[in-house]
Design a protein around this motif. Structure first.
Motif, PDB file in Angstrom:
ATOM      1  N   ASP A  75       0.225   8.952  13.867  1.00  0.00           N
ATOM      2  CA  ASP A  75      -0.959   9.037  12.998  1.00  0.00           C
ATOM      3  C   ASP A  75      -0.710   8.319  11.662  1.00  0.00           C
ATOM      4  OD1 ASP A  75      -3.638  10.237  12.286  1.00  0.00           O
ATOM      5  OD2 ASP A  75      -2.339  10.995  10.723  1.00  0.00           O
ATOM      6  N   GLU A  76       0.449   8.223  11.167  1.00  0.00           N
ATOM      7  CA  GLU A  76       0.715   7.422  10.080  1.00  0.00           C
ATOM      8  C   GLU A  76       0.648   6.148  10.376  1.00  0.00           C
ATOM      9  OE1 GLU A  76       4.207   6.599   6.691  1.00  0.00           O
ATOM     10  OE2 GLU A  76       4.275   8.462   7.694  1.00  0.00           O
ATOM     11  N   ILE A  77       1.206   5.449  11.319  1.00  0.00           N
ATOM     12  CA  ILE A  77       1.355   4.158  12.040  1.00  0.00           C
ATOM     13  C   ILE A  77      -0.263   3.590  12.047  1.00  0.00           C
ATOM     14  CG2 ILE A  77       2.068   2.572  13.764  1.00  0.00           C
ATOM     15  CD1 ILE A  77       4.421   4.570  14.055  1.00  0.00           C
ATOM     16  N   ASN A  78      -0.903   4.569  12.757  1.00  0.00           N
ATOM     17  CA  ASN A  78      -2.316   4.095  12.884  1.00  0.00           C
ATOM     18  C   ASN A  78      -3.299   3.987  11.540  1.00  0.00           C
ATOM     19  OD1 ASN A  78      -2.411   3.793  15.595  1.00  0.00           O
ATOM     20  ND2 ASN A  78      -3.297   5.872  15.811  1.00  0.00           N
ATOM     21  N   ARG A  79      -2.796   4.583  10.702  1.00  0.00           N
ATOM     22  CA  ARG A  79      -3.466   4.523   9.118  1.00  0.00           C
ATOM     23  C   ARG A  79      -2.850   3.694   7.994  1.00  0.00           C
ATOM     24  NH1 ARG A  79      -2.829   8.814   6.186  1.00  0.00           N
ATOM     25  NH2 ARG A  79      -1.141   9.871   7.284  1.00  0.00           N
TER      26      ARG A  79
ATOM     27  N   ILE B 224      -1.976   2.624  18.157  1.00  0.00           N
ATOM     28  CA  ILE B 224      -1.859   3.577  19.096  1.00  0.00           C
ATOM     29  C   ILE B 224      -2.858   4.242  19.550  1.00  0.00           C
ATOM     30  CG2 ILE B 224      -0.440   5.780  19.781  1.00  0.00           C
ATOM     31  CD1 ILE B 224       1.300   4.997  17.335  1.00  0.00           C
ATOM     32  N   PHE B 225      -3.366   4.308  20.643  1.00  0.00           N
ATOM     33  CA  PHE B 225      -4.491   4.985  21.350  1.00  0.00           C
ATOM     34  C   PHE B 225      -4.060   6.357  22.113  1.00  0.00           C
ATOM     35  CE2 PHE B 225      -3.551   2.337  24.969  1.00  0.00           C
ATOM     36  CZ  PHE B 225      -3.693   2.803  26.006  1.00  0.00           C
ATOM     37  N   THR B 226      -4.776   7.088  22.262  1.00  0.00           N
ATOM     38  CA  THR B 226      -4.685   8.282  23.135  1.00  0.00           C
ATOM     39  C   THR B 226      -5.777   8.664  23.911  1.00  0.00           C
ATOM     40  OG1 THR B 226      -5.649   9.870  21.347  1.00  0.00           O
ATOM     41  CG2 THR B 226      -3.164   9.467  21.169  1.00  0.00           C
TER      42      THR B 226
ATOM     43  N   PHE C 252      -3.441  -4.580  18.784  1.00  0.00           N
ATOM     44  CA  PHE C 252      -2.965  -4.816  17.765  1.00  0.00           C
ATOM     45  C   PHE C 252      -1.324  -4.175  17.647  1.00  0.00           C
ATOM     46  CE2 PHE C 252      -1.579  -2.943  13.436  1.00  0.00           C
ATOM     47  CZ  PHE C 252      -1.480  -4.223  12.773  1.00  0.00           C
ATOM     48  N   GLY C 253      -1.220  -3.078  18.386  1.00  0.00           N
ATOM     49  CA  GLY C 253       0.237  -2.351  18.227  1.00  0.00           C
ATOM     50  C   GLY C 253       1.035  -3.123  18.887  1.00  0.00           C
TER      51      GLY C 253
ATOM     52  N   ASN D 205       0.713  -1.293   0.018  1.00  0.00           N
ATOM     53  CA  ASN D 205      -0.013   0.018  -0.087  1.00  0.00           C
ATOM     54  C   ASN D 205       1.034   1.380   0.139  1.00  0.00           C
ATOM     55  OD1 ASN D 205       0.960  -0.001   2.677  1.00  0.00           O
ATOM     56  ND2 ASN D 205      -1.076  -0.100   3.511  1.00  0.00           N
ATOM     57  N   GLY D 206       2.189   1.034  -0.062  1.00  0.00           N
ATOM     58  CA  GLY D 206       3.030   2.265  -0.093  1.00  0.00           C
ATOM     59  C   GLY D 206       3.663   2.640   1.294  1.00  0.00           C
ATOM     60  N   ALA D 207       3.016   2.076   2.240  1.00  0.00           N
ATOM     61  CA  ALA D 207       3.442   2.463   3.571  1.00  0.00           C
ATOM     62  C   ALA D 207       4.842   1.540   3.718  1.00  0.00           C
ATOM     63  CB  ALA D 207       2.591   1.695   4.686  1.00  0.00           C
ATOM     64  N   ARG D 208       5.682   2.225   4.703  1.00  0.00           N
ATOM     65  CA  ARG D 208       6.853   1.519   5.146  1.00  0.00           C
ATOM     66  C   ARG D 208       7.118   1.445   6.641  1.00  0.00           C
ATOM     67  NH1 ARG D 208      11.205   5.224   1.506  1.00  0.00           N
ATOM     68  NH2 ARG D 208      10.639   4.318  -0.359  1.00  0.00           N
ATOM     69  N   LEU D 209       7.532   0.311   6.886  1.00  0.00           N
ATOM     70  CA  LEU D 209       7.739   0.051   8.254  1.00  0.00           C
ATOM     71  C   LEU D 209       9.075  -0.341   8.561  1.00  0.00           C
ATOM     72  CD1 LEU D 209       6.209  -0.550  11.129  1.00  0.00           C
ATOM     73  CD2 LEU D 209       6.032  -2.882  10.484  1.00  0.00           C
TER      74      LEU D 209
END
Length: 128
Positions: A55-59, A66-68, A83-84, A15-19
């Motif tokens: 925010d990027e990690i969450n999406r 991550i929860f806040t 999940f995190g 999906n283009g994300a990088r981890l």
């Protein structure tokens, strides 16, 4: 020359994300400190940069990592969702397994380094 070669694992998702190690470190520090601000500070980054990365990690995935908690009497904070926690565990496991699988090659690379070579932009140990 005593520093062992460092291995960085980065996964490019379809999906283009990088981890990679930065996001994994942010997750670990949020877990440790209970705060995005404190995690970012521990990494030497601004709160805004840490928040944008969180925010990027969450999406990136189907579930948030991550929860806040909003501020109030007891103050705000952040932590990892189930999940995190699983994602951070997977990052740590993949990192450890890749290091183990490549240990022989990393040792060989270490033994073959030219002792007098200094990469451009870096100072030799005896210069700084």
């Amino acid at each position: 020359m005593t520093d062992a070669p460092r291995l960085s694992l980065r996964i490019d998702l379809s999906n283009g994300a990088r981890l990679g190690p930065g996001k994994a470190q942010l997750l670990a520090l949020i877990e440790e400190h209970g705060s995005i601000r404190a995690a970012g500070a521990a990494m030497g980054m601004s709160y805004r940069r840490a928040w944008l990365l969180a925010d990027e990690i969450n999406r990136m995935f189907k579930e948030p990592s991550i929860f806040t908690r909003h501020g109030g009497k007891s103050g705000g904070g952040a932590g990892l969702t189930p999940f995190g926690e699983t994602l951070l565990e997977a990052c740590r496991r993949m990192d450890a397994e890749s290091r183990k699988a490549l240990s022989t090659d990393l040792d060989w690379l270490q033994s073959m380094q030219a002792a007098d070579f200094v990469a451009e932009g870096r100072k030799a140990d005896d210069e700084g």
